[in-house]
Write a protein that holds these residues in place. Structure first.
Motif, PDB file in Angstrom:
ATOM      1  N   LEU A 817       0.820  -1.283   0.081  1.00 56.49           N
ATOM      2  CA  LEU A 817       0.073   0.032   0.162  1.00 56.49           C
ATOM      3  C   LEU A 817       0.750   1.284   0.013  1.00 56.49           C
ATOM      4  O   LEU A 817       0.428   2.425  -0.492  1.00 56.49           O
ATOM      5  N   ALA A 818       2.161   1.132   0.520  1.00 54.07           N
ATOM      6  CA  ALA A 818       2.918   2.315   0.757  1.00 54.07           C
ATOM      7  C   ALA A 818       4.000   2.442  -0.698  1.00 54.07           C
ATOM      8  O   ALA A 818       4.629   3.266  -1.003  1.00 54.07           O
ATOM      9  N   HIS A 861      -5.333   0.709   7.118  1.00 54.72           N
ATOM     10  CA  HIS A 861      -5.058   0.625   5.629  1.00 54.72           C
ATOM     11  C   HIS A 861      -6.231   1.251   5.140  1.00 54.72           C
ATOM     12  O   HIS A 861      -6.216   1.129   3.791  1.00 54.72           O
ATOM     13  N   GLU A 863      -7.338   4.465   4.664  1.00 52.64           N
ATOM     14  CA  GLU A 863      -6.966   5.557   3.844  1.00 52.64           C
ATOM     15  C   GLU A 863      -6.426   5.488   2.647  1.00 52.64           C
ATOM     16  O   GLU A 863      -6.937   6.006   1.493  1.00 52.64           O
ATOM     17  N   PRO A 864      -5.172   4.735   2.285  1.00 50.24           N
ATOM     18  CA  PRO A 864      -4.751   4.491   1.046  1.00 50.24           C
ATOM     19  C   PRO A 864      -5.853   3.761  -0.084  1.00 50.24           C
ATOM     20  O   PRO A 864      -5.585   4.212  -1.235  1.00 50.24           O
TER      21      PRO A 864
END
Length: 969
Positions: A817-818, A861, A863-864
């Protein structure tokens, strides 16, 4: 046919003259014509057929009645264009097209049958597609029946219309199909009267060719379900209904004997197909109280015709009657099982089919197997199960004679056509027996077969083939026999062990060895027999014709008698080390034996002994692999696999795949019971020793996809076997994957990276390295999938990529996700949802579902995930549109549930917003085609919007999407 002005003139590329020239080169001039060769002519004509100009030029060719080859090409092109590119034509040209096709049919009807067939297909498809053509069925009959020489063409069109209405290539949609069937339903009595009148006329005139064609056409119309029971109250229609029974019995008229053999065979074959369609259509027998009894009585009345055909050795007619009886029995199965010996449930139907199974021709028995499958399933839930057990037992006994080998030298594994058919028949019999064993006690069948075996042996004309056939049946039965059975089983085992190897035919020995293998479970309980079985299997290993069967059987004893076989492990190691030198050993048998030996090895008490044993087993395979690598080097080639030169059947010693598969088997089955004091996994030293050869294989066969896939399979099982114990080798594995994938991006490397992520993804010390591996592989992956038809040609790559990404979401979601690669992966997922590959779509939807569930259930998780969905162009609205449009217009029905999973997960995130997205996606569907065909009405669109937005669960949403898709396909 006149087209609109902007499409009336042809381009400079395509013209009447150039098309005729190209067709001439393709069909008539083997050496080419000037600058045009056959191959280039074919490619050029393929482009022409896809162009808009082909409509007018093909019409001109047919109108000028150019030579036969050109006319056939033009007619075939017109049919193809109507079927696949009908949308290209403006609606105002449709009536002109219809008039042209009828004109061409009239002018071509006395020339080439092939041209006429294509035109008939074109007219049939046009009638289904052309919205403005009302009552097309009635018009076609009236127009073509006026001229006697067009009757053959009329029947051709009527034959194909009911078949084409369910052709998905036409994309008619459910509304159009309902409209057409509604029209046909209004004219069904006229159609039946037309058929009855024509049949009477053809029979009176002795025109059996047209009568036969009419029977076939009548059979086609059963498939659309327009006929009702009361349609056949009138006598002339009942005569039409029963006419196929006369044809199948060969008693059309007194002049039937004058039919040519070909026409007579065609007549009963066509009649059988007609009756099979009819019996399938009236499967709900209670809705046809007049039709079904009449058809059943007529079918039962075919018994004298069957007996006469048997006496005359007319196998073809016997098969036709058999097909009718089998399909009749299939339709009557509910009556047979729920109301046995009452009315339509008369058990005479089963007696007739048992008579057929008793016929010496195997093909007849094979036709009945489908019925016996379904009948066994129905009986298993019937209250009258005991009543039918004798019937199923008689079927098994009757099948014995059909399971006989053809000759002393034949085996069931030969590749010739006849033996292949025999092998497939035995496989079908095996499937049937597995179902029958749920109805008839295995011990009862065991006794029956044993008594049959004794009868054969006592007979003065005893034939080893019958013994082998009984033994084949017993191989299926003994697996289900209770281990407590002590009367018949020991006698059978003793009989097989007593077969003299010098005088017993090879097929019988092969089946005997298979029987011994199937007895492993029983022998595990009765261990006193193991000492007698083991030497027999070892002795058979020395015979190249028996080595594979013996190795497979020995592997089963190792699997089921692990504890007892530990004392024989030294001997098993010697067998494993010497067996590769036997040229008769098949790869599957070698792997089955290694599988069993490895399971015995895994149960040894001493870890050092386990490591040493695994090393010796692997050394044999590594030696073979190194020999293949050396042969490859000696051949002077380091890449490519032209014609399977390095891994095909003619590769010989240079083929590394058998050795790789054996290594994979060893690590797949190696699961030692580790003690708590174990410092390291006993397989780690072996994996270290094997790794250099594995790495050299990847380096030496970079372009050979099969070798790379099998090598990655070895690594996969090594990692699964050792799990985190192989962490010291992880950097080497990752480096080799990146290096090999950059050189040749085989999708199996993505799959292997997914395995590593699954095993090491939760280890914080490995997560950064795994993400670097993913990001390094994204470049070659995107280059492949985004080039030309990359996705269509490489669906496996998309499948494995998203499987890898799913592993990240499951094991270390924060890393992905990042990652800077996430937006690219998201866009690629949207583009891959419409892939024509079931597994690829399933992999993409699984990734999306995991991603959305993270946003739903994991606040960390969320928000992403929401950031991805909020993108105005490629976010949630785009995902919803792609899901809806793919489900409705592109995906096969079996992939729709996967799309529904994702759509439902979206709804759970934000129902109101996603409901608006669904509404917008539905409004963008092509509800009305340019030709006026309404695929979905506004009311239907609104209905599906409400149901989809308020679906209670995934299965409900899936059903709604599939129903919506039927409107467009």
């Amino acid at each position: 046919m006149t087209m609109s002005s902007e499409k009336q003139s042809t381009s400079d590329t395509y013209s009447y003259t150039s098309v005729v020239e190209a067709v001439g080169v393709l069909y008539n001039n083997s050496n080419g014509n000037g600058h045009l060769s056959k191959e280039s002519a074919s490619q050029w004509l393929d482009g022409f057929q896809k162009s808009i100009y082909s409509w007018q030029i093909c019409n001109d060719i047919l109108q000028h009645n150019t030579d036969l080859s050109c006319c056939y090409f033009a007619a075939q092109t017109m049919r193809s264009k109507i079927k696949y590119q009908f949308h290209e034509l403006p609606p105002n040209t449709h009536h002109d097209l219809k008039a042209s096709l009828f004109s061409h049919l009239n002018s071509q009807s006395r020339t080439s049958p092939q041209v006429v067939t294509q035109l008939c297909l074109a007219i049939a498809d046009l009638a289904l597609q052309m919205v403005q053509w009302r009552n097309s069925l009635q018009e076609i009959i009236v127009t073509l029946s006026r001229d006697g020489h067009l009757m053959d063409n009329l029947l051709e069109i009527l034959f194909v219309m009911p078949e084409e209405i369910n052709n998905k290539s036409l994309r008619l949609g459910q509304n159009r199909r309902h409209e057409l069937i509604g029209e046909w339903d209004q004219h069904r009595l006229e159609l039946l009267d037309f058929f009855a009148s024509c049949l009477n006329q053809y029979e009176s005139a002795g025109n059996w060719k047209l009568a036969n064609k009419l029977i076939g056409t009548f059979g086609q119309w059963w498939s659309v379900g327009v006929f009702a029971d009361n349609d056949f109250v009138e006598q002339h229609r009942m005569d039409l209904l029963l006419a196929p029974f006369r044809f199948i019995a060969g008693s059309q008229t007194a002049t039937a004997g004058s039919l040519s053999p070909d026409l007579a065979e065609s007549a009963h074959t066509t009649a059988a197909e007609c009756l099979c369609s009819a019996f399938y259509a009236v499967e709900a027998v209670d809705l046809y109280p007049t039709v079904v009894p009449a058809m059943v009585n007529a079918a039962l009345g075919l018994e004298p015709a069957y007996q006469a055909s048997v006496a005359a050795e007319d196998t073809s007619r016997c098969i036709s009657i058999c097909r009718v009886w089998s399909d009749m029995a299939q339709s009557l199965t509910p009556k047979l099982t729920n109301e046995p010996n009452v009315g339509l449930g008369s058990l005479r139907t089963l007696d007739l089919l048992l008579t057929v199974v008793g016929h010496p021709c195997r093909e007849l028995a094979e036709y009945t197997l489908s019925f016996w499958y379904s009948f066994a399933a129905a009986v298993s839930v019937s209250k009258s199960k005991e009543l039918f057990q004798p019937y199923m037992e008689r079927v098994v006994v009757a099948l014995v004679k059909h399971c006989q080998c053809a000759s002393p030298n034949s085996t069931t594994g030969d590749a010739d056509q006849d033996t292949t058919g025999f092998h497939e028949f035995r496989e079908r019999v095996t499937e049937l027996l597995e179902d029958v064993l749920y109805l008839v006690e295995p011990e009862r069948l065991l006794c029956t077969m044993f008594n049959l075996l004794k009868e054969f042996e006592a007979s003065s004309s005893a034939d080893w083939r019958l013994t082998e056939a009984v033994l084949f049946i017993l191989c299926i039965i003994v697996s289900e026999v209770s281990s407590q059975e002590n009367e018949v089983t020991p006698q059978l085992l003793h009989a097989v062990l007593s077969l003299p190897p010098d005088s017993t035919p090879i097929p019988l020995q092969l089946t005997g060895l298979t029987f011994l293998g199937k007895m492993a479970v029983w022998v595990n309980i009765h261990q006193e027999f193991l000492g007698a079985v083991f030497p027999v299997l070892l002795n058979a290993l020395s015979n190249p014709e028996l080595v594979s069967a013996s190795a497979s059987a020995l592997g089963q004893y190792c699997t089921f008698c692990k504890t007892q076989m530990q004392s024989q492990f030294a001997g098993l190691l010697q067998v494993a080390e010497t067996l590769p030198n036997n040229s008769g050993l098949k790869p599957d048998a070698a792997q089955e034996l290694l599988c069993g030996i490895t399971q015995v090895l895994s149960r040894l008490p001493d870890e050092q002994q386990i490591t040493a044993g695994l090393q010796r087993l692997c050394d044999v395979q590594v030696a073979g692999l190194e020999a293949a690598l050396a042969a490859r080097t000696a051949a002077g080639s380091r890449s490519g696999c032209s014609g399977g030169s390095c891994c095909g059947p003619n590769a010989g010693k240079a083929n590394p795949i058998p050795w790789l598969d054996c290594l994979a088997t060893l690590f797949r089955e190696f699961h030692p019971n580790l003690s708590s004091s174990s410092e390291s996994h006993p397989g780690l030293p072996v994996m270290r020793a094997v790794w250099p050869s594995i790495e050299r294989t990847l380096a030496q066969y970079p372009d050979c996809m099969r070798v790379v896939e099998h090598t990655c399979r070895v690594i996969r099982y090594q990692v699964r076997c050792l799990k985190r114990s192989c962490a010291p080798l992880l950097p080497q594995l990752a480096d080799r994957i990146m290096l090999s994938y950059a050189a040749c991006p085989h999708s199996c490397f993505l799959y292997l990276a997914g395995i590593l992520t699954d095993e090491f993804g939760e280890d914080s010390t490995c997560q950064v390295g795994l993400l670097q591996l993913l990001e390094a592989m994204m470049g070659p992956t995107l280059a492949t999938l985004e080039s030309g038809r990359g996705l269509a040609q490489n669906p496996d790559m998309a499948e494995d990529l998203f499987r890898l990404c799913t592993r990240f979401l499951q094991r270390c979601p924060g890393q992905l996700l990042a990652s800077r690669a996430l937006p690219t992966i998201w866009q690629l997922a949207l583009g891959s949802l419409s892939a024509e590959h079931r597994d690829a779509v399933a992999s993409v939807t699984k990734f999306l579902q995991e991603l959305l569930q993270l946003g739903q259930h994991n606040q960390q998780h969320r928000e992403p995930v929401l950031a991805l969905l909020s993108d105005s162009e490629q976010g949630g609205a785009a995902l919803t549109r792609v899901l809806v449009h793919a489900s409705v217009l592109q995906l096969s029905s079996y992939s729709v549930p996967d799309a529904a999973e994702v759509l439902h997960s979206l709804l759970l995130l934000d129902q109101r917003t996603v409901s608006d997205w669904i509404g917008a996606a539905l409004l963008q569907l092509p509800a009305t085609r340019p030709d006026g065909l309404v695929q979905a009405t506004p009311d239907q669109i609104q209905h599906f919007h409400r149901t989809l937005a308020n679906s209670s669960d995934v299965s409900d949403m899936s059903r709604q999407l599939q129903q919506l898709a039927r409107l467009f396909k």
